[in-house]
Design an enzyme around this catalytic site. Structure first.
Site, PDB file in Angstrom:
ATOM      1  N   ASP A  91       1.020  -8.733  14.175  1.00 19.08           N
ATOM      2  CA  ASP A  91       0.743  -7.798  13.085  1.00 19.08           C
ATOM      3  C   ASP A  91      -0.480  -6.948  13.439  1.00 19.08           C
ATOM      4  O   ASP A  91      -1.595  -7.458  13.521  1.00 19.08           O
ATOM      5  CB  ASP A  91       0.490  -8.594  11.803  1.00 19.08           C
ATOM      6  CG  ASP A  91       0.365  -7.727  10.565  1.00 19.08           C
ATOM      7  OD1 ASP A  91       0.180  -6.506  10.700  1.00 19.08           O
ATOM      8  OD2 ASP A  91       0.444  -8.289   9.454  1.00 19.08           O
ATOM      9  N   HIS A 130       4.077  -6.595  11.065  1.00 23.55           N
ATOM     10  CA  HIS A 130       3.671  -6.586   9.661  1.00 23.55           C
ATOM     11  C   HIS A 130       4.836  -6.837   8.706  1.00 23.55           C
ATOM     12  O   HIS A 130       4.621  -7.081   7.530  1.00 23.55           O
ATOM     13  CB  HIS A 130       2.975  -5.272   9.321  1.00 23.55           C
ATOM     14  CG  HIS A 130       2.214  -5.311   8.031  1.00 23.55           C
ATOM     15  ND1 HIS A 130       1.270  -6.283   7.748  1.00 23.55           N
ATOM     16  CD2 HIS A 130       2.267  -4.514   6.926  1.00 23.55           C
ATOM     17  CE1 HIS A 130       0.774  -6.081   6.538  1.00 23.55           C
ATOM     18  NE2 HIS A 130       1.356  -5.022   6.021  1.00 23.55           N
ATOM     19  N   GLN A 187      -0.773  -5.247   0.814  1.00 25.28           N
ATOM     20  CA  GLN A 187      -1.672  -4.989  -0.298  1.00 25.28           C
ATOM     21  C   GLN A 187      -1.323  -5.855  -1.498  1.00 25.28           C
ATOM     22  O   GLN A 187      -2.197  -6.405  -2.170  1.00 25.28           O
ATOM     23  CB  GLN A 187      -1.607  -3.523  -0.712  1.00 25.28           C
ATOM     24  CG  GLN A 187      -2.440  -3.213  -1.957  1.00 25.28           C
ATOM     25  CD  GLN A 187      -2.240  -1.801  -2.462  1.00 25.28           C
ATOM     26  OE1 GLN A 187      -3.120  -0.966  -2.335  1.00 25.28           O
ATOM     27  NE2 GLN A 187      -1.079  -1.537  -3.050  1.00 25.28           N
ATOM     28  N   TYR A 191       0.820  -1.215   0.000  1.00 23.57           N
ATOM     29  CA  TYR A 191       0.000   0.000   0.000  1.00 23.57           C
ATOM     30  C   TYR A 191       0.854   1.267   0.000  1.00 23.57           C
ATOM     31  O   TYR A 191       1.768   1.414   0.814  1.00 23.57           O
ATOM     32  CB  TYR A 191      -0.903   0.009   1.228  1.00 23.57           C
ATOM     33  CG  TYR A 191      -2.017   1.028   1.201  1.00 23.57           C
ATOM     34  CD1 TYR A 191      -3.180   0.794   0.481  1.00 23.57           C
ATOM     35  CD2 TYR A 191      -1.910   2.220   1.905  1.00 23.57           C
ATOM     36  CE1 TYR A 191      -4.218   1.720   0.472  1.00 23.57           C
ATOM     37  CE2 TYR A 191      -2.937   3.147   1.910  1.00 23.57           C
ATOM     38  CZ  TYR A 191      -4.091   2.899   1.184  1.00 23.57           C
ATOM     39  OH  TYR A 191      -5.106   3.822   1.169  1.00 23.57           O
TER      40      TYR A 191
END
Length: 326
Positions: free
Chosen positions: A273, A302, A188, A92
């Site tokens: 995460d 993450h 993403q 992202y």
């Protein structure tokens, strides 16, 4: 960040109710068909990236409704035979960056296409592709609520279609074995790759690292971090539109793509995460219809499995493309 989601033994069994509109398949069939009708072979030009052991190409291919999407295509310099191809999607806010940002897969003797994400590429890696489409009404800053009141105008309709068309396009590039194409991505990029594995023809493998865009309703209630917080912030201001928002999101939920994807898949999840909650990833993984395995990183955020997991991704690709005995 401590572990905050369900215990691992419950995560491995987590199968939430899927919310799917009855026209899900028709929606995507028509969307992809319309863009395939405007397909043109990609245009590619070799560029001097300063990487003397590789060849790098600046690629422009036909994405959603024929709109022009940029990509990098990277191959070994002395390429003689057709090689398996990894089509990769970006996290992202990032774009395709520079060719030197993408050396892993070509160094493992795969050819590699990196798709630019339309309108992104100003948060970290740079991007070069506009969205082309109007904003379709109010949105929270970012991309998660752009056009969110109708699946036909939602931002990720265009992004997922771009990704399918990227897979369609690589067969026209030099050195690609069109029978051995995998899709890959992180966050993403992992969510885009999961959708592409379900929607595109001929995908032979999926690498889906700490995927975003899965099990939206749980994600927005479990974390207040961006980008999921873009959705909850929008619904806070527009409470009367909440039902419409989640109806739209159901067309783009990785859980609903997971039941349709059948190629071998390698997932990863990190139990600390706070961007992509573990239960949202396990929801997609547990519903995944093809051969699969998931690597669990109990003490990672993450960033996922980092360099340790990179080694496993290379091994996975070698296995599915039968480049060594397993």
């Amino acid at each position: 960040m401590a572990q905050y989601d369900l215990p691992l033994e419950q995560l491995r069994q987590y199968l939430p109710e899927r919310k799917e509109e009855p026209d899900f398949d028709d929606f995507w069939r028509e969307t992809i068909s319309e863009s395939l009708g405007r397909f043109e072979p990609p245009v590619f030009e070799e560029v001097d990236s300063g990487l003397k052991l590789l060849k790098t190409y600046d690629v422009t291919f036909s994405g959603y409704m024929g709109q022009k999407i940029k990509a990098w295509f990277i191959v070994p310099k002395d390429l003689k035979d057709e090689l398996p191809c990894v089509v990769e999607f970006v996290g992202y806010g990032g774009g395709r960056g520079f060719p030197h940002d993408w050396l892993l897969y070509v160094c493992a003797n795969f050819v590699h296409l990196v798709m630019d994400t339309r309108s992104q590429g100003s948060s970290w890696l740079k991007g070069d592709t506009p969205d082309y489409e109007p904003s379709h009404g109010p949105q929270y800053p970012g991309f998660m609520t752009r056009g969110i009141l109708d699946p036909r105008t939602y931002y990720y309709r265009r992004v997922f279609t771009d990704a399918v068309m990227a897979v369609q396009s690589v067969a026209f590039l030099p050195g690609v074995d069109a029978k051995r194409i995998a899709v890959a991505g992180t966050s993403q990029g992992g969510g885009i790759a999961l959708a592409t594995a379900a929607l595109a023809q001929g995908v032979k493998g999926l690498i889906c690292d700490v995927p975003f865009l899965c099990h939206f309703e749980r994600a927005v209630k479990l974390v207040d971090s961006m980008p999921y917080a873009e959705i909850s912030s929008y619904c806070k201001v527009h409470p009367e539109q909440t039902e419409t928002v989640f109806k739209t999101l159901s067309y783009f939920d990785g859980v609903n793509f997971a039941v349709r994807a059948k190629c071998p898949a390698l997932f990863s999840v990190a139990l600390m995460d706070d961007i992509c909650p573990p239960s949202t990833i396990f929801a997609a993984y547990n519903y995944y219809a093809g051969p699969k395995r998931i690597e669990v990183y109990p003490f990672a955020g993450h960033e996922g499995g980092g360099s340790y997991h990179t080694r496993l991704k290379i091994q996975f690709l070698q296995e599915i493309f039968s480049l060594r005995e397993v």
